[in-house]
Scaffold this motif. Structure first.
Motif, PDB file in Angstrom:
ATOM      1  N   UNK A  23     -49.946  13.325   0.830  1.00 44.21           N
ATOM      2  CA  UNK A  23     -51.231  12.981   0.605  1.00 44.21           C
ATOM      3  C   UNK A  23     -52.128  13.669   1.598  1.00 44.21           C
ATOM      4  N   UNK A  24     -53.254  14.063   1.152  1.00 42.44           N
ATOM      5  CA  UNK A  24     -54.255  14.654   2.180  1.00 42.44           C
ATOM      6  C   UNK A  24     -54.959  13.619   2.994  1.00 42.44           C
ATOM      7  N   UNK A  25     -55.219  13.839   4.167  1.00 41.26           N
ATOM      8  CA  UNK A  25     -55.860  12.862   5.121  1.00 41.26           C
ATOM      9  C   UNK A  25     -57.197  13.339   5.273  1.00 41.26           C
ATOM     10  N   UNK A  26     -57.986  12.585   6.274  1.00 37.95           N
ATOM     11  CA  UNK A  26     -59.318  12.992   6.683  1.00 37.95           C
ATOM     12  C   UNK A  26     -59.112  14.197   7.290  1.00 37.95           C
ATOM     13  N   UNK A  27     -60.091  15.420   7.492  1.00 37.47           N
ATOM     14  CA  UNK A  27     -60.080  16.414   8.342  1.00 37.47           C
ATOM     15  C   UNK A  27     -61.500  16.475   9.023  1.00 37.47           C
ATOM     16  N   UNK A  28     -61.718  17.136   9.979  1.00 38.98           N
ATOM     17  CA  UNK A  28     -62.839  17.388  10.878  1.00 38.98           C
ATOM     18  C   UNK A  28     -63.704  18.146  10.003  1.00 38.98           C
ATOM     19  N   UNK A  29     -65.076  18.092  10.128  1.00 38.19           N
ATOM     20  CA  UNK A  29     -66.046  18.734   9.341  1.00 38.19           C
ATOM     21  C   UNK A  29     -66.286  19.785  10.070  1.00 38.19           C
ATOM     22  N   UNK A  30     -66.610  21.236   9.567  1.00 33.63           N
ATOM     23  CA  UNK A  30     -66.909  22.255  10.277  1.00 33.63           C
ATOM     24  C   UNK A  30     -68.173  22.277  11.070  1.00 33.63           C
ATOM     25  N   UNK A  31     -68.923  21.275  10.863  1.00 31.19           N
ATOM     26  CA  UNK A  31     -70.199  21.334  11.801  1.00 31.19           C
ATOM     27  C   UNK A  31     -70.097  21.566  13.292  1.00 31.19           C
ATOM     28  N   UNK A  32     -68.802  20.892  13.768  1.00 34.61           N
ATOM     29  CA  UNK A  32     -68.654  21.205  15.183  1.00 34.61           C
ATOM     30  C   UNK A  32     -68.417  22.563  15.801  1.00 34.61           C
ATOM     31  N   UNK A  33     -68.027  23.476  14.697  1.00 33.48           N
ATOM     32  CA  UNK A  33     -67.804  24.924  14.886  1.00 33.48           C
ATOM     33  C   UNK A  33     -69.137  25.528  15.119  1.00 33.48           C
ATOM     34  N   UNK A  34     -70.092  25.301  14.123  1.00 33.84           N
ATOM     35  CA  UNK A  34     -71.437  25.673  14.263  1.00 33.84           C
ATOM     36  C   UNK A  34     -72.105  25.179  15.436  1.00 33.84           C
ATOM     37  N   UNK A  35     -71.775  23.832  15.804  1.00 32.01           N
ATOM     38  CA  UNK A  35     -72.378  23.209  16.998  1.00 32.01           C
ATOM     39  C   UNK A  35     -72.048  24.154  18.118  1.00 32.01           C
ATOM     40  N   UNK A  36     -70.864  24.287  18.310  1.00 31.46           N
ATOM     41  CA  UNK A  36     -70.201  25.236  19.562  1.00 31.46           C
ATOM     42  C   UNK A  36     -70.965  26.628  19.605  1.00 31.46           C
ATOM     43  N   UNK A  37     -71.027  27.229  18.431  1.00 34.96           N
ATOM     44  CA  UNK A  37     -71.505  28.546  18.451  1.00 34.96           C
ATOM     45  C   UNK A  37     -72.907  28.438  18.871  1.00 34.96           C
ATOM     46  N   UNK A  38     -73.979  27.648  18.139  1.00 30.11           N
ATOM     47  CA  UNK A  38     -75.283  27.525  18.490  1.00 30.11           C
ATOM     48  C   UNK A  38     -75.502  27.133  20.024  1.00 30.11           C
ATOM     49  N   UNK A  39     -74.562  26.468  20.645  1.00 32.32           N
ATOM     50  CA  UNK A  39     -74.993  25.738  21.922  1.00 32.32           C
ATOM     51  C   UNK A  39     -74.514  26.898  22.748  1.00 32.32           C
ATOM     52  N   UNK A  40     -73.392  27.644  22.711  1.00 31.54           N
ATOM     53  CA  UNK A  40     -72.842  28.692  23.497  1.00 31.54           C
ATOM     54  C   UNK A  40     -73.937  29.656  23.499  1.00 31.54           C
ATOM     55  N   UNK A  41     -74.406  30.244  22.271  1.00 31.83           N
ATOM     56  CA  UNK A  41     -75.280  31.300  22.107  1.00 31.83           C
ATOM     57  C   UNK A  41     -76.416  30.993  22.568  1.00 31.83           C
ATOM     58  N   UNK A  42     -77.190  29.704  22.771  1.00 34.20           N
ATOM     59  CA  UNK A  42     -78.444  29.512  23.209  1.00 34.20           C
ATOM     60  C   UNK A  42     -78.029  29.469  24.817  1.00 34.20           C
ATOM     61  N   UNK A  43     -77.102  28.833  25.368  1.00 33.32           N
ATOM     62  CA  UNK A  43     -76.996  29.117  26.887  1.00 33.32           C
ATOM     63  C   UNK A  43     -76.948  30.248  27.241  1.00 33.32           C
ATOM     64  N   UNK A  44     -76.205  31.114  26.688  1.00 28.77           N
ATOM     65  CA  UNK A  44     -75.868  32.392  27.080  1.00 28.77           C
ATOM     66  C   UNK A  44     -76.935  33.368  26.861  1.00 28.77           C
TER      67      UNK A  44
END
Length: 192
Positions: free
Chosen positions: A125-146
Motif C-alpha cells: 500500500x502506498x504511504x505518504x510521500x514528501x511534496x516536491x515543494x522542498x526541492x523548489x525551496x532549495x533551488x530558490x534559496x541557493x540561487x538567491x544566496x549565490x
C-alpha cells in the motif's frame, strides 16, 4: 469562544509523534486548518487538539470532539473534520496555561488509537510521500544566496550605479524561498 477549564496533557518537547499527532487537519471544505497536537480523553469524551494559526503571528489550540472527525486518512497523514473553519474557531479553546507536558492532567493524552484506526496497512500500500515543494525551496534559496554573493563580489570590484538594481533578483528569489518554506512546513507530505 469558550475556554476549557481543565488541564490537558501535551507531548513532551522533542518527543516523537504517536497516534495522530502531527497529522494535517482539514476542514469540511478541504481547507488546511492546522495540525493535531494530541488526542485527549477527558472523562468519557475524546477530543482532537487541533493546533491552528500561523505561528508566530497567531496561535490557537482547539479541542474538537471525536464525533466531528469525518475521516482519518493515514495515506495522506490527514484528519478531515465535519466542521468549517469558522465552526472550528468556535470550538472549545485550550488555554496554553492549562497545558501539562508529559505529566498528570485532567485530560490525558491518548497514545494508542482504537483498533479500527490503527489497522496495519498492506506492505504494498502506498504511504505518504514528501511534496516536491522542498526541492523548489532549495533551488530558490541557493540561487538567491549565490546570486547575492556574486553581485556583492562585483560591487566590491567595480563601480556600481544602476547595477545595484540587480539586487532585486536575489531578494525575489529569497522571498520565493520563504513562501515555499511556509507552504512546505504547513503541509510537508501527501498521498503517494
Amino acid at each position: 469562544m469558550p475556554t476549557a477549564p481543565w488541564t490537558y496533557e501535551i507531548p513532551p518537547a522533542a518527543s516523537d509523534a504517536v497516534g495522530l499527532e502531527d497529522y494535517t487537519v482539514e476542514s469540511a471544505r478541504g481547507e488546511y486548518v492546522g495540525k493535531v497536537k494530541a488526542v485527549l480523553r477527558h472523562g468519557s469524551e475524546t477530543y482532537v487538539a487541533v493546533e491552528g494559526g500561523t505561528p508566530p503571528l497567531t496561535h490557537a489550540l482547539h479541542a474538537v470532539r471525536w464525533e466531528n472527525v469525518r475521516e482519518v486518512d493515514h495515506g495522506a497523514v490527514t484528519v478531515r473534520l465535519d466542521l468549517t473553519e469558522e465552526e472550528l474557531a468556535a470550538e472549545l479553546e485550550l488555554a496554553s496555561s492549562n497545558a501539562v507536558e508529559g505529566g498528570s492532567a485532567e485530560a490525558v493524552r491518548v497514545t494508542e488509537l482504537p483498533p479500527e484506526l490503527s489497522a496495519p496497512s498492506a506492505p504494498e500500500a502506498p504511504g505518504p510521500v514528501d511534496r516536491p515543494t522542498y526541492a523548489w525551496l532549495l533551488v530558490a534559496a541557493l540561487t538567491g544566496v549565490f546570486s547575492a554573493l556574486v553581485l556583492a563580489l562585483f560591487a566590491t570590484t567595480r563601480e556600481f550605479t544602476w547595477e545595484f538594481g540587480l539586487f532585486v533578483v536575489p531578494l525575489a528569489l529569497l522571498a520565493a524561498a520563504g513562501v515555499l518554506a511556509y507552504r512546505f512546513f504547513r503541509r510537508p507530505s501527501g498521498p503517494a
